[in-house]
Design an enzyme around this catalytic site. Structure first.
Site, PDB file in Angstrom:
ATOM      1  N   SER A 213       0.838  -1.194   0.000  1.00  0.00           N
ATOM      2  CA  SER A 213       0.000   0.000   0.000  1.00  0.00           C
ATOM      3  C   SER A 213       0.880   1.254   0.000  1.00  0.00           C
ATOM      4  O   SER A 213       1.677   1.453  -0.906  1.00  0.00           O
ATOM      5  CB  SER A 213      -0.952  -0.040   1.198  1.00  0.00           C
ATOM      6  OG  SER A 213      -1.914   0.975   1.116  1.00  0.00           O
ATOM      7  N   ASP A 436       4.411  23.994  -0.931  1.00  0.00           N
ATOM      8  CA  ASP A 436       5.810  23.767  -1.312  1.00  0.00           C
ATOM      9  C   ASP A 436       6.314  22.367  -0.940  1.00  0.00           C
ATOM     10  O   ASP A 436       7.397  22.192  -0.382  1.00  0.00           O
ATOM     11  CB  ASP A 436       6.717  24.833  -0.686  1.00  0.00           C
ATOM     12  CG  ASP A 436       6.616  24.883   0.832  1.00  0.00           C
ATOM     13  OD1 ASP A 436       5.628  24.352   1.382  1.00  0.00           O
ATOM     14  OD2 ASP A 436       7.523  25.465   1.467  1.00  0.00           O
ATOM     15  N   HIS A 489      -7.308  -5.522  -0.971  1.00  0.00           N
ATOM     16  CA  HIS A 489      -6.124  -4.715  -0.682  1.00  0.00           C
ATOM     17  C   HIS A 489      -5.241  -5.353   0.387  1.00  0.00           C
ATOM     18  O   HIS A 489      -4.029  -5.123   0.421  1.00  0.00           O
ATOM     19  CB  HIS A 489      -6.571  -3.323  -0.224  1.00  0.00           C
ATOM     20  CG  HIS A 489      -5.466  -2.353  -0.029  1.00  0.00           C
ATOM     21  ND1 HIS A 489      -4.775  -1.775  -1.078  1.00  0.00           N
ATOM     22  CD2 HIS A 489      -4.911  -1.831   1.110  1.00  0.00           C
ATOM     23  CE1 HIS A 489      -3.849  -0.953  -0.608  1.00  0.00           C
ATOM     24  NE2 HIS A 489      -3.922  -0.965   0.706  1.00  0.00           N
TER      25      HIS A 489
END
Length: 514
Positions: A213, A436, A489
């Site tokens: 993951s 940023d 998953h």
């Protein structure tokens, strides 16, 4: 019927590319490792001056190794590393602050002194520690047949200078918290991994990385900026979006469609839960303040109730656990005329299911993991408004429709409704607006990848979208894909031995290309 498909990338296979490549791709890091007895600097070129593993002062050992200890059929040893909080700053100043990063070395019992190759495991998250083995089982047992496994607690988790709601409270302002938290993404996790490899692995040889993951996202960052440290890479449900700026909007648009499908399947399995959950939503919405108090001091609202889908909709056995949880949502009426109440059991379990208070990094940085030079601006919240007709719990209850749970999404309201997170609310909003963020991937490097890579891509993955994963795979030269709906998953946890074996077979050629 389970479907398993092996897909070959349009690029040459990694094995063939590696054989043809001489010399190997120039490394991304200017790597420097120091020990108390010697200062050894490895200069190998650089893709970016910002990517470097900083040298540590010789006045203190940057690595402490513990004694071997045992669990059934495994031997374990603890390692602690003093790494820079900011690797770039540490390269310029020997007095830069450090944090502790913890890693657990695991081998099959009796193999402690054998010259085994190293395999680094990168856990999913962000914000969760590595597994704690209690015995030889699953993928760890299989990997230990051939490897020396390193279970890394990624910075800020487990024993790696853990960032908890209490430890973060030591900082006096939200701005200070954000300045600290910005160092806890994949870029610095990879720099920590390189630091550890240079101190731990004999002759600083490349190692294999297994990323699950979010750990797979970190592994792709590793491929982008420090491929010289990698012998091979295994990815399980962990191919990140590679778009520029912030890809969170793309992710959530795709995820809402998959979450809708998972909800539909859940109610097909348990149609009786439609009425039960309607009653709960109605009770909550009509309660004073639009919710009820949680044991820890937070509040359960209809919107928060939907967050149960994070754990309940996307992993093996999740549907069943969610259904059984709602079986005990109400207290029994044992005194005639007593007021109907949601049970303490349910409220306590709800808090346990979410776990945001124990792992605040997940809530704080979840959307930031998709950002490069741009802000997320609460992307999940924004995209959810486009699906309000489907995901509004009060409206669905009034109209008699199933109440849909949400998936892997973090909403601003959790910093109001989860008591332990309230002091972090301002920091969370500042992180959502922060622009940023440094780069996490280098597509040009991935296009010219020489490291053997194999990836399990789960067709019905609710957390890492199948189509996004395929698009990313097309950008990684030589990758081999195993596309399957046999697992969800959580495949590495649920069928770890088989998943690990299959991916290794793709790397070694035991699974043919055609």
């Amino acid at each position: 019927m389970a479907v398993a498909v092996v897909i070959r990338s349009a690029f040459p296979t990694a094995a063939a590319a590696a054989a043809a490549a001489a010399p190997r791709l120039r490394p991304a890091f200017v790597a420097a490792a120091c020990a108390a007895s010697s200062r050894r600097r490895l200069r190998r070129g650089s893709l970016s001056s910002g990517w470097r593993v900083a040298a540590m002062s010789s006045r203190a050992s940057p690595h402490e190794a513990g004694a071997w200890y045992a669990v059934p059929d495994l031997s374990l040893r603890d390692h602690r590393f003093a790494v820079p909080l900011d690797h770039a700053a540490a390269a310029a100043s020997a007095s830069a602050p450090t944090i502790t990063v913890f890693a657990r070395e695991v081998v099959a019992a009796g193999k402690e002194d054998l010259p085994l190759p190293y395999l680094l495991f990168l856990q999913g998250g962000p914000g969760f520690e590595s597994p704690r083995p209690t015995e030889a089982s699953g993928w760890i047992k299989k990997a230990c047949e051939e490897y020396r496994v390193v279970l890394l607690d990624q910075r800020g988790t487990g024993l790696s200078t853990p960032l908890t709601t209490s430890s973060l409270s030591q900082m006096t302002s939200a701005t200070e918290q954000v300045e600290y938290l910005k160092h806890f993404r994949a870029d610095n996790i990879v720099k920590d991994a390189e630091f550890i490899r240079l101190h731990l692995v004999p002759d600083a040889k490349p190692w294999t990385v297994l990323g699950q993951s979010y750990g797979g996202f970190c592994a792709v960052t590793y491929l982008s900026f420090a491929p010289e440290g990698l012998k091979s890479v295994l990815l399980t449900g962990g191919l990140p979006p590679l778009g520029s700026a912030c890809t969170a909007n793309t992710v959530y648009k795709a995820c809402f469609k998959q979450v809708q499908q998972q909800n539909e399947k859940y109610y097909m399995r348990y149609p009786q839960d439609v009425k039960v959950i309607h009653e709960v939503v109605k009770y909550l919405s009509e309660s004073e303040g639009g919710g009820v108090s949680l044991p820890s001091g937070g509040r359960l609202t209809p919107k928060m109730l939907q967050c149960l889908g994070l754990s309940g909709l996307g992993s093996y056995g999740g549907f069943e656990r969610l259904h059984y949880l709602f079986e005990r949502v109400w207290d029994p009426i044992i005194v005639p005329g007593a007021k109907k109440n949601i049970s303490y059991y349910f409220l306590k379990e709800f808090e346990t299911w979410l776990g945001f208070d124990q792992n605040p990094l997940y809530a704080l940085l979840h959307e930031s993991i998709y950002c490069q030079g741009s802000s997320s601006k609460w992307s999940a919240h924004k995209i959810s408004s486009e699906h309000e007709s489907l995901f509004d719990p009060i409206k669905a209850t009034k109209e008699g429709r199933p109440v849909y749970f949400t998936g892997e999404m973090v909403f601003p309201c959790i910093f109001d409704e989860i008591h332990a997170l309230r002091p972090l609310k301002e920091a969370a909003h500042l992180l959502a607006e922060k622009e940023d963020w440094p780069p996490l991937y280098d597509v040009n490097v991935l296009n010219n990848n020489k490291v053997p890579v194999a990836a399990a891509v789960y067709y019905e993955d609710m957390y890492v979208n199948f189509n996004i994963g395929k698009e990313t795979a097309s950008q990684i030269a030589g990758i081999r894909l195993w596309v399957t709906n046999e697992y969800m998953h959580s495949g590495i946890r649920d069928g770890g031995s088989h998943v690990f074996d299959h991916l290794m077979a793709l790397l070694t050629g035991k699974k043919p290309l055609f």
